[in-house]
Design a protein around this motif. Structure first.
Motif, PDB file in Angstrom:
ATOM      1  N   ILE A 305      36.111   2.285  51.767  1.00 26.51           N
ATOM      2  CA  ILE A 305      37.379   2.962  51.898  1.00 26.51           C
ATOM      3  C   ILE A 305      37.103   4.184  52.827  1.00 26.51           C
ATOM      4  N   ARG A 306      38.236   4.545  53.491  1.00 27.63           N
ATOM      5  CA  ARG A 306      37.914   5.871  54.215  1.00 27.63           C
ATOM      6  C   ARG A 306      38.921   6.841  53.654  1.00 27.63           C
ATOM      7  N   ARG A 307      38.212   8.106  53.791  1.00 28.86           N
ATOM      8  CA  ARG A 307      39.226   9.294  53.344  1.00 28.86           C
ATOM      9  C   ARG A 307      39.629  10.202  54.515  1.00 28.86           C
ATOM     10  N   GLU A 308      40.745  10.617  54.493  1.00 31.28           N
ATOM     11  CA  GLU A 308      41.204  11.553  55.726  1.00 31.28           C
ATOM     12  C   GLU A 308      41.979  12.755  54.989  1.00 31.28           C
ATOM     13  N   VAL A 309      41.452  13.796  55.395  1.00 32.28           N
ATOM     14  CA  VAL A 309      42.022  15.173  54.950  1.00 32.28           C
ATOM     15  C   VAL A 309      43.192  15.520  55.859  1.00 32.28           C
ATOM     16  N   LEU A 310      44.141  15.563  55.278  1.00 31.11           N
ATOM     17  CA  LEU A 310      45.592  15.653  55.990  1.00 31.11           C
ATOM     18  C   LEU A 310      45.801  17.269  56.316  1.00 31.11           C
ATOM     19  N   LYS A 311      45.909  17.641  57.711  1.00 27.34           N
ATOM     20  CA  LYS A 311      46.496  18.918  58.049  1.00 27.34           C
ATOM     21  C   LYS A 311      47.765  19.119  58.057  1.00 27.34           C
ATOM     22  N   GLU A 312      48.512  18.392  56.959  1.00 23.50           N
ATOM     23  CA  GLU A 312      50.180  18.676  56.777  1.00 23.50           C
ATOM     24  C   GLU A 312      50.327  18.706  55.177  1.00 23.50           C
ATOM     25  N   SER A 313      51.592  19.450  55.024  1.00 26.17           N
ATOM     26  CA  SER A 313      52.187  19.737  53.800  1.00 26.17           C
ATOM     27  C   SER A 313      52.266  18.450  52.820  1.00 26.17           C
ATOM     28  N   LEU A 314      52.509  18.493  51.513  1.00 34.49           N
ATOM     29  CA  LEU A 314      52.739  17.452  50.550  1.00 34.49           C
ATOM     30  C   LEU A 314      54.102  17.149  51.087  1.00 34.49           C
ATOM     31  N   LEU A 315      55.041  17.888  51.242  1.00 35.42           N
ATOM     32  CA  LEU A 315      56.275  17.570  51.711  1.00 35.42           C
ATOM     33  C   LEU A 315      56.502  16.657  52.912  1.00 35.42           C
ATOM     34  N   THR A 316      55.381  16.889  53.924  1.00 33.27           N
ATOM     35  CA  THR A 316      55.367  16.239  55.142  1.00 33.27           C
ATOM     36  C   THR A 316      55.053  14.486  54.831  1.00 33.27           C
ATOM     37  N   VAL A 317      54.040  14.514  53.738  1.00 33.30           N
ATOM     38  CA  VAL A 317      53.626  13.343  53.231  1.00 33.30           C
ATOM     39  C   VAL A 317      54.819  12.492  52.737  1.00 33.30           C
ATOM     40  N   LEU A 318      55.477  13.203  51.710  1.00 38.55           N
ATOM     41  CA  LEU A 318      56.683  12.598  51.136  1.00 38.55           C
ATOM     42  C   LEU A 318      57.747  11.965  52.076  1.00 38.55           C
ATOM     43  N   GLU A 319      57.831  12.807  53.211  1.00 38.67           N
ATOM     44  CA  GLU A 319      58.701  12.597  54.254  1.00 38.67           C
ATOM     45  C   GLU A 319      58.537  11.422  55.039  1.00 38.67           C
ATOM     46  N   ARG A 320      57.306  11.344  55.288  1.00 36.46           N
ATOM     47  CA  ARG A 320      56.720   9.779  55.855  1.00 36.46           C
ATOM     48  C   ARG A 320      56.692   8.616  55.106  1.00 36.46           C
ATOM     49  N   GLU A 321      56.578   8.854  53.675  1.00 37.28           N
ATOM     50  CA  GLU A 321      56.542   7.511  52.935  1.00 37.28           C
ATOM     51  C   GLU A 321      57.749   7.226  52.235  1.00 37.28           C
ATOM     52  N   ILE A 322      58.818   8.122  52.434  1.00 39.24           N
ATOM     53  CA  ILE A 322      60.213   8.320  51.633  1.00 39.24           C
ATOM     54  C   ILE A 322      61.190   8.286  52.891  1.00 39.24           C
ATOM     55  N   SER A 323      61.812   7.499  53.386  1.00 41.59           N
ATOM     56  CA  SER A 323      62.640   7.503  54.650  1.00 41.59           C
ATOM     57  C   SER A 323      63.888   8.309  54.001  1.00 41.59           C
ATOM     58  N   HIS A 324      64.370   9.320  54.986  1.00 46.27           N
ATOM     59  CA  HIS A 324      65.688   9.931  54.930  1.00 46.27           C
ATOM     60  C   HIS A 324      65.504  10.759  53.655  1.00 46.27           C
ATOM     61  N   LEU A 325      64.455  11.392  53.540  1.00 39.79           N
ATOM     62  CA  LEU A 325      64.128  12.101  52.049  1.00 39.79           C
ATOM     63  C   LEU A 325      65.192  13.319  51.948  1.00 39.79           C
ATOM     64  N   GLU A 326      65.692  13.472  50.827  1.00 35.76           N
ATOM     65  CA  GLU A 326      66.426  14.457  50.199  1.00 35.76           C
ATOM     66  C   GLU A 326      65.561  15.114  49.233  1.00 35.76           C
ATOM     67  N   VAL A 327      65.388  16.499  49.236  1.00 33.72           N
ATOM     68  CA  VAL A 327      64.702  17.249  48.228  1.00 33.72           C
ATOM     69  C   VAL A 327      65.445  18.106  47.444  1.00 33.72           C
ATOM     70  N   LEU A 328      65.456  18.175  46.120  1.00 36.24           N
ATOM     71  CA  LEU A 328      66.461  18.983  45.339  1.00 36.24           C
ATOM     72  C   LEU A 328      65.146  19.783  44.654  1.00 36.24           C
ATOM     73  N   ALA A 329      65.202  21.141  44.697  1.00 33.89           N
ATOM     74  CA  ALA A 329      64.359  22.185  44.037  1.00 33.89           C
ATOM     75  C   ALA A 329      65.053  22.283  42.581  1.00 33.89           C
ATOM     76  N   THR A 330      64.140  22.605  41.498  1.00 33.22           N
ATOM     77  CA  THR A 330      64.775  22.885  40.283  1.00 33.22           C
ATOM     78  C   THR A 330      65.616  23.968  40.299  1.00 33.22           C
ATOM     79  N   ALA A 331      66.858  24.052  39.516  1.00 32.55           N
ATOM     80  CA  ALA A 331      67.694  25.174  39.385  1.00 32.55           C
ATOM     81  C   ALA A 331      68.310  25.479  40.669  1.00 32.55           C
ATOM     82  N   ASP A 332      68.383  24.459  41.665  1.00 32.84           N
ATOM     83  CA  ASP A 332      68.684  24.610  42.861  1.00 32.84           C
ATOM     84  C   ASP A 332      68.166  25.411  43.900  1.00 32.84           C
ATOM     85  N   GLY A 333      67.041  25.969  43.835  1.00 27.85           N
ATOM     86  CA  GLY A 333      66.090  26.991  43.963  1.00 27.85           C
ATOM     87  C   GLY A 333      66.158  28.504  43.730  1.00 27.85           C
TER      88      GLY A 333
END
Length: 404
Positions: A305-333
């Motif tokens: 297997i190959r390992r790539e260190v991503l130069k992006e945030s976790l949120l960017t990863v989630l947006e790529r894996e989850i189409s039309h991502l909506e993010v809700l923060a605890t206590a609405d931020g």
């Protein structure tokens, strides 16, 4: 039921739970740290709250709720299995030779209770007056209790490819994983259905990994937290197994700060629907490194297997894996309420179906924000359950969900 899941939010069909028992009453202000607990809960109230939780799951989903104690007793009727578990449990006290004496004096159900709630010298002496406990004092544990056992998420994890049997980081919790693995490898309802992907056959002392660090992102992607409880080597080995099986195409390693309130990845975010994620903002911002494993080749039965260190945030990863991502923060931020409710695992709700969750009633600001997003929030009492610093997701191990 094939003991694989392809989402975190498909309608729940079956779940494993453990009703807290006498192991909680073993906690004192003096041993709670040794037993990896944060507080000293009131058992009867804890059981009442847990009963509300399990009954709510049944009434709201119709799902089968398996109780660990019942499954364990069924497996322990095999004396060879029982003897092995009791011997393993006695290793810490150095009195393995007492295993046969214990089996002669206690019923199978009593032995199941001993394996979860422990056994003290003076308790065994009542049935075995000639007991030689060496240098142990009368109130010392021959077998230590497992007060964290009601957090069923950690001792194993189900993925699209099969089961991860956890290797627990803390010695005090390893027996929990041993109990779960013994049940699933031997219980007639499960033993023909399991497809273990970790640890590998015959692997001794595998690197640590815990189920709370494993989150199914999509049909093709799994995220695993590199946390204080899950090692990089374990993630690498799990990634090889997942990618070799063929269903999963990407495994993300999420590096978490070594802080108590970020203990597992599921304290950072949970997935509530195909496009909705609940997060704790401070934790998301604290993730400074994410890596991605993909399959390179399989040659002569060897997986590369190959390992790539991503130069992006976790949120960017989630947006790529989850189409039309909506993010809700605890206590609405709201930073004050968010910090307060995250202490009681505001981001750790349990999805029982798409946009249907069970949450602690004390996290009122997070629950309100969820409802404003169209999520059905079912609340459970949490005065005692929350003392262990684990949320509804932590207390449940989904065994079957509707495919999405």
């Amino acid at each position: 039921m094939n003991l694989r899941i392809n989402s975190e939010y498909g309608t729940l069909k079956a779940v494993l739970m453990h009703r807290p028992g006498r192991e909680i009453d073993r906690l004192t202000p003096y041993n709670k740290d040794f037993l990896l607990f944060e507080d000293v809960p009131y058992l009867e109230a804890l059981q009442q709250e847990h009963d509300v939780f399990s009954n709510l799951i049944k009434s709201s989903t119709g799902a089968t709720v398996y109780q660990l104690r019942e499954l364990l007793i069924r497996v322990l009727y095999d004396r060879e299995i029982l003897l092995k578990l009791v011997k393993d449990s006695l290793k810490r006290s150095g009195l393995v030779h007492l295993a046969e004496e214990i089996l002669e004096r206690y019923s199978t159900a009593e032995c199941a209770a001993i394996l979860t709630s422990g056994l003290k010298v003076h308790e065994l002496r009542r049935k075995y007056p000639n007991l030689d406990a060496g240098e142990l004092l009368e109130y010392a544990f021959l077998i230590t209790p497992c007060p964290n056992l009601y957090f069923q998420r950690d001792p194993m994890a189900l993925t699209p490819s099969g089961i991860i049997f956890s290797s627990m980081k803390m010695e005090g919790r390893q027996r929990e994983a041993d109990l779960l693995r013994t049940i699933f490898e031997n219980h007639p309802d499960f033993k023909e259905l399991i497809h273990p992907i970790y640890p590998s056959n015959g692997q001794q002392n595998p690197p640590s990994i815990e189920g709370g660090d494993v989150i199914v992102l999509s049909h093709e992607a799994v995220a695993i937290g590199n946390s204080e409880r899950t090692d990089e080597k374990a993630i690498y080995q799990v990634a090889k197994a997942l990618l070799a099986e063929g269903t999963v195409k990407r495994v993300y390693e999420v590096h978490l700060p070594e802080k108590r309130n970020y203990m597992h990845l599921d304290t950072v975010f949970t997935i509530l629907d195909e496009n909705l994620v609940l997060t704790y903002p401070d934790a998301m911002n604290a993730v400074l490194k994410t890596s991605c494993y993909t399959l390179k080749e399989i040659q002569d039965d060897k997986v590369h297997i190959r390992r790539e260190v991503l130069k992006e945030s976790l949120l960017t990863v989630l947006e790529r894996e989850i189409s039309h991502l909506e993010v809700l923060a605890t206590a609405d931020g709201n930073p004050d309420y968010s910090m307060r409710e995250q202490w009681f695992d505001g981001a750790n709700v349990f999805a029982i179906g798409p946009r249907r969750v069970i949450s602690y009633n004390r996290n009122i600001h997070t629950n309100r924000a969820l409802r404003n997003m169209g999520v059905e929030v079912l609340e459970i009492p949490s005065s005692e359950l929350s003392r262990g610093l684990g949320g509804p997701r932590c207390m449940t191990m989904p065994l079957s969900r509707a495919r999405v």
